[in-house]
Scaffold this active site. Structure first.
Site, PDB file in Angstrom:
ATOM      1  N   TRP A   1       8.246   5.667  22.888  1.00 55.14           N
ATOM      2  CA  TRP A   1       8.956   6.580  23.789  1.00 55.14           C
ATOM      3  C   TRP A   1       9.217   5.848  25.112  1.00 55.14           C
ATOM      4  CZ3 TRP A   1       6.673   7.581  28.475  1.00 55.14           C
ATOM      5  CH2 TRP A   1       5.306   7.393  28.574  1.00 55.14           C
TER       6      TRP A   1
ATOM      7  N   GLU B   1      -2.421   5.455  37.345  1.00 56.78           N
ATOM      8  CA  GLU B   1      -1.550   4.724  36.407  1.00 56.78           C
ATOM      9  C   GLU B   1      -0.742   3.650  37.136  1.00 56.78           C
ATOM     10  OE1 GLU B   1      -1.428   4.940  33.200  1.00 56.78           O
ATOM     11  OE2 GLU B   1      -2.421   6.815  32.742  1.00 56.78           O
TER      12      GLU B   1
ATOM     13  N   GLU C   1       1.389   0.773  28.969  1.00 57.34           N
ATOM     14  CA  GLU C   1       0.858   1.557  30.082  1.00 57.34           C
ATOM     15  C   GLU C   1       1.879   1.710  31.211  1.00 57.34           C
ATOM     16  OE1 GLU C   1      -2.003   3.079  30.895  1.00 57.34           O
ATOM     17  OE2 GLU C   1      -3.067   2.731  29.028  1.00 57.34           O
TER      18      GLU C   1
ATOM     19  N   HIS D   1       3.651   4.933  31.760  1.00 56.66           N
ATOM     20  CA  HIS D   1       2.948   6.146  32.205  1.00 56.66           C
ATOM     21  C   HIS D   1       3.210   6.454  33.679  1.00 56.66           C
ATOM     22  CE1 HIS D   1      -0.224   5.358  28.798  1.00 56.66           C
ATOM     23  NE2 HIS D   1       1.013   5.499  28.348  1.00 56.66           N
TER      24      HIS D   1
ATOM     25  N   GLU E   1     -10.333   4.376  28.667  1.00 54.92           N
ATOM     26  CA  GLU E   1      -9.155   4.892  27.959  1.00 54.92           C
ATOM     27  C   GLU E   1      -9.421   6.312  27.458  1.00 54.92           C
ATOM     28  OE1 GLU E   1      -6.159   3.748  27.715  1.00 54.92           O
ATOM     29  OE2 GLU E   1      -6.311   1.637  28.179  1.00 54.92           O
TER      30      GLU E   1
ATOM     31  N   THR F   1      -9.073   8.710  30.362  1.00 53.57           N
ATOM     32  CA  THR F   1      -7.677   9.047  30.704  1.00 53.57           C
ATOM     33  C   THR F   1      -7.066   9.941  29.629  1.00 53.57           C
ATOM     34  OG1 THR F   1      -7.018   6.904  29.816  1.00 53.57           O
ATOM     35  CG2 THR F   1      -7.132   7.074  32.186  1.00 53.57           C
TER      36      THR F   1
ATOM     37  N   ASP G   1      -0.963   8.024  23.873  1.00 54.32           N
ATOM     38  CA  ASP G   1      -1.044   6.562  24.070  1.00 54.32           C
ATOM     39  C   ASP G   1      -2.477   6.150  24.407  1.00 54.32           C
ATOM     40  OD1 ASP G   1       1.634   6.083  23.707  1.00 54.32           O
ATOM     41  OD2 ASP G   1       2.037   5.441  25.777  1.00 54.32           O
ATOM     42  N   GLU G   2      -3.085   6.904  25.313  1.00 56.81           N
ATOM     43  CA  GLU G   2      -4.442   6.559  25.760  1.00 56.81           C
ATOM     44  C   GLU G   2      -5.407   6.594  24.577  1.00 56.81           C
ATOM     45  OE1 GLU G   2      -4.136   5.382  28.500  1.00 56.81           O
ATOM     46  OE2 GLU G   2      -3.245   6.670  30.032  1.00 56.81           O
TER      47      GLU G   2
ATOM     48  N   HIS H   1      -5.013   3.511  22.587  1.00 56.30           N
ATOM     49  CA  HIS H   1      -5.625   2.380  23.292  1.00 56.30           C
ATOM     50  C   HIS H   1      -7.156   2.445  23.201  1.00 56.30           C
ATOM     51  CE1 HIS H   1      -1.786   2.137  26.002  1.00 56.30           C
ATOM     52  NE2 HIS H   1      -1.605   1.649  24.792  1.00 56.30           N
TER      53      HIS H   1
END
Ligand code: FE2
Ligand code: FE2
Length: 397
Positions: A92, A137, A175, A178, A228, A231, A260-261, A264
């Site tokens: 994205w 971020e 990242e 973000h 991670e 977050t 995403d976090e 990760h």
């Protein structure tokens, strides 16, 4: 200067610096003839008041021979860690969540108006937490720097083909979206003071961070596993609050970042899992070491030029709203203990067995301490603090 100065807005006395006939730019040391027509700096234009070094200096704590562990795991990292990255074409991008500036002006303005209507009812305290998350971020250069301090996995050239370096660069690239997305969304909402936010980001990147990882990748990957997941929890909670507050698009923004976090977290936790397999005592000692130091949040040195306790105050609001709490900290610890099967770990040295006992018994102790702190807080008068990020409005801590 800050970006928001170039995007219209307040405070004309600090108008963007444009080259005027009386301004000469020169390279090298200033000469007597050099003149800058700069407005006087505001009080906040000082170096961050927060101490840069916050712990005793300890560096390169991994025994040099253990660099070989990471060298020998390169094939494994290519096979099991790199696939956890998403190809760019399938990732994205912030643009997909934002008003379409290529549409007709009318349509674009309508989309911006809709965004502003959706965020209009969200409470100020929610914005304090969202801004704090966004600033965290946005200090991404610090985190890439931090990972590149780790012996055996750092990017030796800036474009090293080692899988560790490939991971770090691509992780940074993921990242990077973000902060970009949250920043633009917040800017368009008009609910926050972008100038103060931008100053905070500049202070924070200038201040850096000190997670106590000592150039040691064992410590570094324990830290990033924990961080991670923290977050993930935090963005997940802001997603829920945005939805409840009437902004489903912002909820999707925060939820997408949270996903995403999670990915990760999975990668970093997988690395620690592997270290526990190849060097159980070394990895167990590293986990205990980080937990003894306490996992400090990456933005712990944040400063806006006014409030030297800004991070403490932001954290207190996050705790009160339930976005990120001491209970979450204990939950994350328990989750990782379970994921890494630390209670069942065998073949440890005596010292590592001590570390195992310490880590496996820590979560209940954290919860008990927090209960006592909550008790004390309940007995105190509630007090509020002004946040520059929301035009100095007061928020209860
Ligand atoms: Fe992030
Ligand atoms: Fe992250």
């Amino acid at each position: 200067m800050q970006a928001s100065r170039f995007l219209g807005g307040r405070n004309p006395s600090w108008a963007p610096l444009v080259q005027s006939p009386t301004t000469q730019y020169q390279l090298g040391p200033p000469k007597p003839t050099m003149r800058f027509r700069l407005p006087p700096p505001p009080a906040s234009a000082t170096i961050s008041a927060v101490a840069v070094q916050t712990r005793p200096l300890r560096t390169h704590s991994m025994p040099p021979e253990k660099v070989e562990v990471f060298k020998s795991l390169e094939g494994w990292a290519s096979e099991w860690v790199l696939p956890l990255l998403k190809p760019v074409g399938q990732s994205w991008q912030p643009n997909e969540f934002l008003p379409d500036a290529t549409a007709s002006s009318e349509e674009f303005f309508d989309q911006v108006r809709e965004l502003r209507d959706r965020t209009a009812e969200l409470p100020d305290e929610f914005f304090v937490v969202l801004v704090g998350d966004m600033i965290t971020e946005d200090a991404l250069p610090t985190y890439q720097t931090m990972i590149n301090t780790l012996d055996g996995v750092k990017d030796e050239t800036g474009a090293s083909p080692s899988p560790w370096a490939q991971w770090t660069r691509s992780w940074t690239a993921e990242e990077n979206r973000h902060g970009d997305l949250l920043r633009t969304y917040l800017y368009l909402s008009g609910r926050v003071d972008m100038l103060m936010i931008e100053r905070t980001v500049q202070h924070l990147i200038g201040a850096g961070m000190d997670p106590g990882t000592e150039n040691n990748p064992y410590l570094g990957f324990v830290y990033t596993s924990f961080q991670e997941r923290a977050t993930f929890v935090s963005h997940g909670n802001t997603a829920r609050m945005a939805k409840e507050g009437g902004d489903p698009v912002l909820a999707r923004v925060c939820g997408t970042i949270a996903a995403d976090e999670k990915r990760h977290e999975n990668a970093y936790a997988k690395i620690v899992e592997k270290l526990l397999e190849v060097d159980p005592s070394g990895a167990m000692l590293a986990i205990a070491d980080m937990m003894r130091k306490k996992i400090t949040m990456p933005a712990h040195l944040m400063y806006d030029g006014h409030d030297p306790k800004l991070f403490e105050h932001f954290s207190a609001v996050a705790q009160r709203l339930g976005v990120y709490t001491a209970d979450d900290y204990a939950d994350i610890l328990e989750f990782l203990i379970g994921r890494w099967k630390l209670e069942k770990l065998e073949g440890l040295t005596a010292e590592a067995r001590g570390a195992q006992d310490f880590v496996c018994g820590l979560a209940p102790r954290i919860r008990k301490l927090q209960e006592r702190a909550d008790e004390r807080a309940r007995k105190m008068e509630p007090h509020s603090v002004k946040f520059s990020w929301i035009f100095n409005k007061e928020v209860v801590l």
